[in-house]
Design a protein around this motif. Structure first.
Motif, short mmCIF file in Angstrom:
data_model
loop_
_atom_site.label_atom_id
_atom_site.label_comp_id
_atom_site.label_asym_id
_atom_site.label_seq_id
_atom_site.Cartn_x
_atom_site.Cartn_y
_atom_site.Cartn_z
N MET A 176 11.96 7.18 3.24
CA MET A 176 10.89 6.43 3.88
C MET A 176 10.60 5.15 3.10
SD MET A 176 8.24 9.31 5.39
CE MET A 176 8.36 10.48 4.03
N VAL A 177 10.12 4.13 3.80
CA VAL A 177 9.90 2.81 3.21
C VAL A 177 8.42 2.47 3.32
CG1 VAL A 177 10.48 0.36 3.32
CG2 VAL A 177 12.22 2.09 3.85
N PRO A 178 7.70 2.45 2.19
CA PRO A 178 6.24 2.25 2.25
C PRO A 178 5.84 0.79 2.43
CG PRO A 178 6.94 2.56 -0.01
CD PRO A 178 8.16 2.75 0.83
N PHE A 179 4.70 0.60 3.08
CA PHE A 179 4.03 -0.69 3.15
C PHE A 179 2.56 -0.42 3.44
CE2 PHE A 179 4.88 0.18 7.55
CZ PHE A 179 3.93 -0.50 8.30
N SER A 180 1.74 -1.45 3.43
CA SER A 180 0.30 -1.25 3.60
C SER A 180 -0.22 -2.07 4.76
CB SER A 180 -0.47 -1.60 2.33
OG SER A 180 -0.29 -2.97 2.01
N PHE A 181 -1.33 -1.59 5.32
CA PHE A 181 -2.03 -2.31 6.39
C PHE A 181 -3.51 -1.98 6.31
CE2 PHE A 181 -3.91 -1.81 10.71
CZ PHE A 181 -4.06 -3.16 10.99
N HIS A 182 -4.33 -3.00 6.19
CA HIS A 182 -5.79 -2.88 6.22
C HIS A 182 -6.29 -1.77 5.28
CE1 HIS A 182 -9.44 -4.25 8.20
NE2 HIS A 182 -9.85 -3.00 8.29
N GLY A 183 -5.73 -1.73 4.08
CA GLY A 183 -6.15 -0.77 3.08
C GLY A 183 -5.57 0.61 3.23
N HIS A 184 -4.66 0.80 4.18
CA HIS A 184 -4.03 2.10 4.41
C HIS A 184 -2.55 2.04 4.01
CE1 HIS A 184 -7.32 3.98 6.79
NE2 HIS A 184 -7.60 2.71 7.07
N GLU A 185 -2.08 3.09 3.36
CA GLU A 185 -0.67 3.19 3.02
C GLU A 185 0.08 3.84 4.17
OE1 GLU A 185 0.74 1.76 0.34
OE2 GLU A 185 -1.30 0.98 0.05
N LEU A 186 1.13 3.18 4.63
CA LEU A 186 1.99 3.66 5.70
C LEU A 186 3.43 3.66 5.21
CD1 LEU A 186 0.50 1.45 8.58
CD2 LEU A 186 -0.10 3.84 8.11
#
Length: 234
Positions: free
Chosen positions: A1-11
């Motif tokens: 899996m490849v992590p990134f962030s959006f609006h303070g959430h880790e996805l």
């Protein structure tokens, strides 16, 4: 899996299974919510065109559901949020062949499943298993099918099937991507027969407003690459 962030959430982008023939990253894992997010499954798109005389491969629903099952195995997700255009049309449910129908029934029994209404399948009320909603707020983020331009909500959506196309060493390469601003995240399409729209298309950029910056986010070589699409004038 490849992590990134959006609006303070880790996805994280979920990897495609070996030999799947689909570029990875079309599903997102949301660890804090133990949820898998997918958009634009377009189940039974092949049969929709077949009955109109355009013969497409008939097993797109099986392929889409097999990849969805694999993403659930990888993540151990307890919930699925399907962000609209789940079937290609309102009659798609009736056209599911028995094998694909059984797969879908098993998946919707195995986890908590939320169908968000899209514009293709004729509304949330026609969808099988789980629960069907117009939109849902989770963790301070609104989940809906299509981004609402001008809204001040933080939101995740689908609808546009964004793809990033770049020239690399003399070759034109296009990959499904997410499109991200400060408040909006548009997911790539997950369905096996879904095409794509240029991530920098004016319709996508308009849907992302208001924004200070809009980027394409695409998984590559084990990391999330960010490609600038638009910046507000200084």
């Amino acid at each position: 899996m490849v992590p990134f962030s959006f609006h303070g959430h880790e996805l994280a982008f979920v990897s495609a299974p070996p030999g799947a023939g689909k570029v990875p990253g079309a599903a997102l894992w949301w660890p804090a919510e133990q949820a898998l997010l997918v958009a634009d499954l377009h189940l039974e798109k092949g049969s929709y065109f077949a009955v109109r005389g355009q013969m497409l491969p008939p097993y797109d629903s099986r392929e889409t559901l097999e990849r969805l099952a694999d993403a659930l195995r990888q993540t151990g997700a307890r919930r699925v949020f399907a962000l609209g255009d789940n079937f290609h049309d309102a009659a798609g449910i009736a056209r599911l062949e028995p094998h694909a129908a059984g797969m879908l029934a098993a998946l919707t029994r195995a986890v908590d499943w939320v169908w968000i209404a899209g514009n293709h399948e004729g509304g949330a009320r026609v969808l099988p298993g789980g629960i069907a909603l117009e939109e849902l707020r989770v963790g301070g983020i609104v989940l809906r099918h299509e981004a609402v331009a001008g809204s001040m909500d933080a939101e995740m959506s689908g609808h546009f099937h964004p793809r990033l196309a770049v020239n690399l060493r003399g070759r034109r390469i296009a990959r499904p991507c997410a499109v991200r601003s400060e408040r909006r995240l548009i997911l790539p399409a997950f369905g096996a027969l879904t095409g794509g729209m240029d991530a920098a298309d004016p319709a996508i950029l308009a849907a992302m407003q208001p924004a200070a910056a809009i980027d394409a986010v695409v998984p590559a070589a084990g990391r999330a690459l960010t490609w600038p699409l638009w910046r507000a004038a200084a």
